[in-house]
Design a protein around this motif. Structure first.
Motif, PDB file in Angstrom:
ATOM      1  N   GLN A   1      15.153  13.894  -3.477  1.00  0.00           N
ATOM      2  CA  GLN A   1      14.042  13.461  -2.626  1.00  0.00           C
ATOM      3  C   GLN A   1      13.288  14.654  -2.058  1.00  0.00           C
ATOM      4  O   GLN A   1      12.059  14.625  -1.925  1.00  0.00           O
ATOM      5  CB  GLN A   1      14.576  12.562  -1.510  1.00  0.00           C
ATOM      6  N   HIS A   2      14.019  15.694  -1.690  1.00  0.00           N
ATOM      7  CA  HIS A   2      13.356  16.924  -1.231  1.00  0.00           C
ATOM      8  C   HIS A   2      12.444  17.474  -2.323  1.00  0.00           C
ATOM      9  O   HIS A   2      11.306  17.910  -2.042  1.00  0.00           O
ATOM     10  CB  HIS A   2      14.399  17.971  -0.840  1.00  0.00           C
ATOM     11  N   ALA A   3      12.895  17.455  -3.549  1.00  0.00           N
ATOM     12  CA  ALA A   3      12.079  17.975  -4.654  1.00  0.00           C
ATOM     13  C   ALA A   3      10.828  17.120  -4.840  1.00  0.00           C
ATOM     14  O   ALA A   3       9.730  17.651  -5.074  1.00  0.00           O
ATOM     15  CB  ALA A   3      12.908  17.990  -5.939  1.00  0.00           C
ATOM     16  N   LEU A   4      10.981  15.799  -4.730  1.00  0.00           N
ATOM     17  CA  LEU A   4       9.833  14.909  -4.859  1.00  0.00           C
ATOM     18  C   LEU A   4       8.801  15.175  -3.771  1.00  0.00           C
ATOM     19  O   LEU A   4       7.597  15.288  -4.047  1.00  0.00           O
ATOM     20  CB  LEU A   4      10.311  13.448  -4.782  1.00  0.00           C
ATOM     21  N   LEU A   5       9.266  15.313  -2.540  1.00  0.00           N
ATOM     22  CA  LEU A   5       8.336  15.552  -1.435  1.00  0.00           C
ATOM     23  C   LEU A   5       7.706  16.934  -1.538  1.00  0.00           C
ATOM     24  O   LEU A   5       6.516  17.103  -1.206  1.00  0.00           O
ATOM     25  CB  LEU A   5       9.076  15.391  -0.103  1.00  0.00           C
TER      26      LEU A   5
ATOM     27  N   THR B   1       9.745   4.028   8.314  1.00  0.00           N
ATOM     28  CA  THR B   1       9.280   2.684   8.649  1.00  0.00           C
ATOM     29  C   THR B   1       9.416   1.741   7.456  1.00  0.00           C
ATOM     30  O   THR B   1       9.809   0.577   7.603  1.00  0.00           O
ATOM     31  CB  THR B   1       7.819   2.734   9.124  1.00  0.00           C
ATOM     32  N   ILE B   2       9.073   2.234   6.267  1.00  0.00           N
ATOM     33  CA  ILE B   2       9.211   1.409   5.053  1.00  0.00           C
ATOM     34  C   ILE B   2      10.672   1.024   4.848  1.00  0.00           C
ATOM     35  O   ILE B   2      10.989  -0.120   4.492  1.00  0.00           O
ATOM     36  CB  ILE B   2       8.647   2.173   3.838  1.00  0.00           C
ATOM     37  N   ALA B   3      11.564   1.958   5.086  1.00  0.00           N
ATOM     38  CA  ALA B   3      12.989   1.656   4.966  1.00  0.00           C
ATOM     39  C   ALA B   3      13.423   0.631   6.009  1.00  0.00           C
ATOM     40  O   ALA B   3      14.238  -0.263   5.723  1.00  0.00           O
ATOM     41  CB  ALA B   3      13.806   2.936   5.102  1.00  0.00           C
ATOM     42  N   ASP B   4      12.883   0.732   7.224  1.00  0.00           N
ATOM     43  CA  ASP B   4      13.233  -0.232   8.278  1.00  0.00           C
ATOM     44  C   ASP B   4      12.753  -1.632   7.913  1.00  0.00           C
ATOM     45  O   ASP B   4      13.442  -2.627   8.185  1.00  0.00           O
ATOM     46  CB  ASP B   4      12.620   0.197   9.608  1.00  0.00           C
TER      47      ASP B   4
ATOM     48  N   ALA C   1      12.242   5.253  -3.522  1.00  0.00           N
ATOM     49  CA  ALA C   1      11.131   4.299  -3.533  1.00  0.00           C
ATOM     50  C   ALA C   1      10.401   4.299  -2.193  1.00  0.00           C
ATOM     51  O   ALA C   1       9.164   4.198  -2.148  1.00  0.00           O
ATOM     52  CB  ALA C   1      11.652   2.897  -3.858  1.00  0.00           C
ATOM     53  N   HIS C   2      11.136   4.388  -1.088  1.00  0.00           N
ATOM     54  CA  HIS C   2      10.509   4.442   0.237  1.00  0.00           C
ATOM     55  C   HIS C   2       9.652   5.695   0.371  1.00  0.00           C
ATOM     56  O   HIS C   2       8.521   5.653   0.872  1.00  0.00           O
ATOM     57  CB  HIS C   2      11.577   4.433   1.337  1.00  0.00           C
ATOM     58  N   LEU C   3      10.187   6.824  -0.102  1.00  0.00           N
ATOM     59  CA  LEU C   3       9.458   8.085   0.007  1.00  0.00           C
ATOM     60  C   LEU C   3       8.220   8.074  -0.890  1.00  0.00           C
ATOM     61  O   LEU C   3       7.138   8.529  -0.480  1.00  0.00           O
ATOM     62  CB  LEU C   3      10.387   9.231  -0.366  1.00  0.00           C
ATOM     63  N   ALA C   4       8.342   7.533  -2.093  1.00  0.00           N
ATOM     64  CA  ALA C   4       7.205   7.501  -3.018  1.00  0.00           C
ATOM     65  C   ALA C   4       6.079   6.632  -2.465  1.00  0.00           C
ATOM     66  O   ALA C   4       4.898   6.981  -2.589  1.00  0.00           O
ATOM     67  CB  ALA C   4       7.667   6.972  -4.379  1.00  0.00           C
ATOM     68  N   GLU C   5       6.428   5.502  -1.854  1.00  0.00           N
ATOM     69  CA  GLU C   5       5.382   4.647  -1.276  1.00  0.00           C
ATOM     70  C   GLU C   5       4.686   5.347  -0.120  1.00  0.00           C
ATOM     71  O   GLU C   5       3.467   5.257   0.041  1.00  0.00           O
ATOM     72  CB  GLU C   5       5.979   3.323  -0.802  1.00  0.00           C
TER      73      GLU C   5
END
Length: 501
Positions: A447-451, A474-477, A487-491
């Motif tokens: 996820q760090h690499a994606l961000l 927030t998306i995860a919540d 998926a949460h991070l990508a959105e």
């Protein structure tokens, strides 16, 4: 010689510091003087008070009357001191029992006939008086507002004579009452999200913004539903808590705006026109009063046609967007007002509004589009968490397309997600500090690499980096997930795509 002491409150932002009104009678030529840094309206109280006492068929002292409003270095303004001054004069003249004044505070403007008129800023005064354990007597016109304070002993009066009769024990003033219909009564006629046809991505962004109190920017051609979507945001926000509602009502009271008693727990929605000045937006004046951002406290500030606002006006939003407060300083007065508002803005993609539209009607040159978008500074746009394009809806979908979820259905998910945030951090995700972001938005190596790739490609700042993480949280919540997934991070990242333009 005789001396009487009466207690009242002065307006100071949304605070109400105690003011001791001391009235001294002495021999000499008949005169009345008021000291203690009074503004013009307070100086004029001597004429209103004298006429009100005489018209109430009571004696006004024939000697020298000195009124001191302490503390002397606190500016006093408005007609709210008329009633305490009048009662002090009567008590000093031995027409009222002085012990009856000891555990009570008085606020109200006097008409020449002796009638009591409503004043602004009563709610903060009642709040502070209640904390100090004192009763309060206010004009009947302020009764419904004052009754919003739970546990307050507030009595309402229509005239100076009624107050005197109460203090002398000849009659009792009625307690202040307010029929609180709660938020449900106001929501009955609220705009519903089910009215919006199409725009699934915009509806999703609206839900995320509501759940985490995130700022939102909608970009699209005219008539695509940007304003319609923004106006439905208050209907899916969680209801105001008791303390939040009282804080907003106090801001309205100081600004001189009525608080709707049946809807006082409904979140504010303010939509100033793009010709609004910086003072109208943040507040100000020689006697500082709250502006639109404070009137939108714990609610929504909607700025339609965002690039049409004067750039200087928009730049004053940068600090309160971060701090949630606005400090107004003038030569003689300083005041601080709460401004924890949620910004929702809408704009066209170009001067004509049709850039990128499938109709092909746009004739704007690249230079004109660049100048149009350059009206918005990078630091301001950096503070907006979600940015998305709102495309034109096909006619077939407008005519007969199925309606989406209602505001009540979306609100249920928003309330559940907000409850998770309050239990975890005590605040919405949008207001998490950097350390709290590191604690609640931990990422694994992938996820760090994606961000990191998204940050490099979109040119995100450090502020935008942390805002992406808050949105992902927030998306995860909303999904009920305790940890962030890819998926949460990508959105969350896709809502920053416009940063690359």
């Amino acid at each position: 010689m005789s001396l009487a002491v009466v207690y009242t409150r002065a307006p100071d932002g949304i605070d109400a510091p105690l003011v001791t009104c001391e009235v001294h009678l002495s021999g000499g030529l008949p005169s009345t003087s008021i000291v203690g840094l009074p503004e013009t309206a307070v100086k004029e109280a001597r004429d209103r008070v004298r006429a009100a006492i005489l018209n109430a068929h009571m004696d006004y002292p024939h000697g020298r009357v000195t009124v001191s409003l302490a503390p002397a270095d606190l500016p006093k303004d408005g007609g709210r001191f008329d009633l305490p001054i009048a009662l002090g004069v009567l008590a000093a003249n031995r027409l009222l029992p002085r012990p009856a004044l000891d555990d009570c505070e008085f606020i109200g403007e006097l008409a020449l006939s002796g009638e009591l008129r409503a004043v602004r800023g009563v709610l903060p005064a009642v709040l502070q008086a209640t904390r100090d354990g004192r009763r309060v007597i206010v004009p009947r016109g302020n009764g419904a507002e004052a009754a919003l304070v739970e546990g307050a002993d507030v009595r309402v009066a229509g005239s100076l004579l009624e107050v005197c009769a109460h203090l002398c024990g000849r009659a009792n003033l009625a307690p202040a009452t307010a029929a609180d219909a709660g938020p449900a009564a106001a929501d009955a006629n609220a705009a519903d999200l089910a009215d919006v046809r199409g725009q699934p991505q915009a509806r999703r962004a609206l839900e995320i913004a509501a759940a985490g109190a995130h700022n939102l920017l909608l970009v699209g051609p005219p008539g695509t539903g940007k304003t319609m979507l923004a106006s439905r945001l208050p209907g899916i926000l969680p209801p105001l808590g008791e303390d939040e509602a009282l804080e907003l009502a106090a801001v309205r009271s100081v600004a001189g705006h009525d608080t709707p008693v049946g809807a006082w727990k409904v979140r504010a929605f303010r939509a100033p026109h793009h010709t609004a000045s910086a003072v109208a937006l943040v507040g100000g004046g020689s006697i500082p009063r709250p502006g639109e951002i404070s009137l939108a406290h714990h609610g929504v500030l909607f700025l339609d046609e965002l690039p049409e606002f004067d750039r200087h006006v928009l730049e004053v939003l940068r600090e309160p967007l971060e701090s949630g407060r606005i400090a107004i300083s003038r030569a003689a007065r300083q005041a601080e007002f709460p401004a924890a508002f949620q910004l929702v803005a809408a704009m066209n993609p170009c001067p004509c509004g049709h850039a990128g539209d499938s109709s092909g009607r746009c004739r704007c040159t690249p230079e004109a589009i660049a100048r149009y978008r350059a009206r918005l500074s990078g630091p301001l746009l950096d503070r907006i968490d979600l940015k998305l394009e709102v495309p034109r809806v096909p006619q077939a979908e407008l005519r007969g397309g199925p309606g989406g979820e209602s505001s009540a259905m979306v609100r249920a998910r928003v309330v559940a997600a907000r409850a998770l945030q309050l239990a975890r951090a005590g605040k919405p995700n949008a207001r998490l500090g950097n350390r709290e972001v590191e604690r609640d938005c931990a990422l694994d190596a992938a996820q760090h690499a994606l961000l990191d790739r998204a940050t490099d490609r979109l040119g995100l700042s450090a502020r935008a980096y942390h805002r992406v993480l808050r949105v992902a949280r927030t998306i995860a919540d909303l999904a009920g997930s305790a940890r962030l997934d890819a998926a949460h991070l990508a959105e969350a990242i896709q809502y920053r795509r416009l940063d690359a333009n």
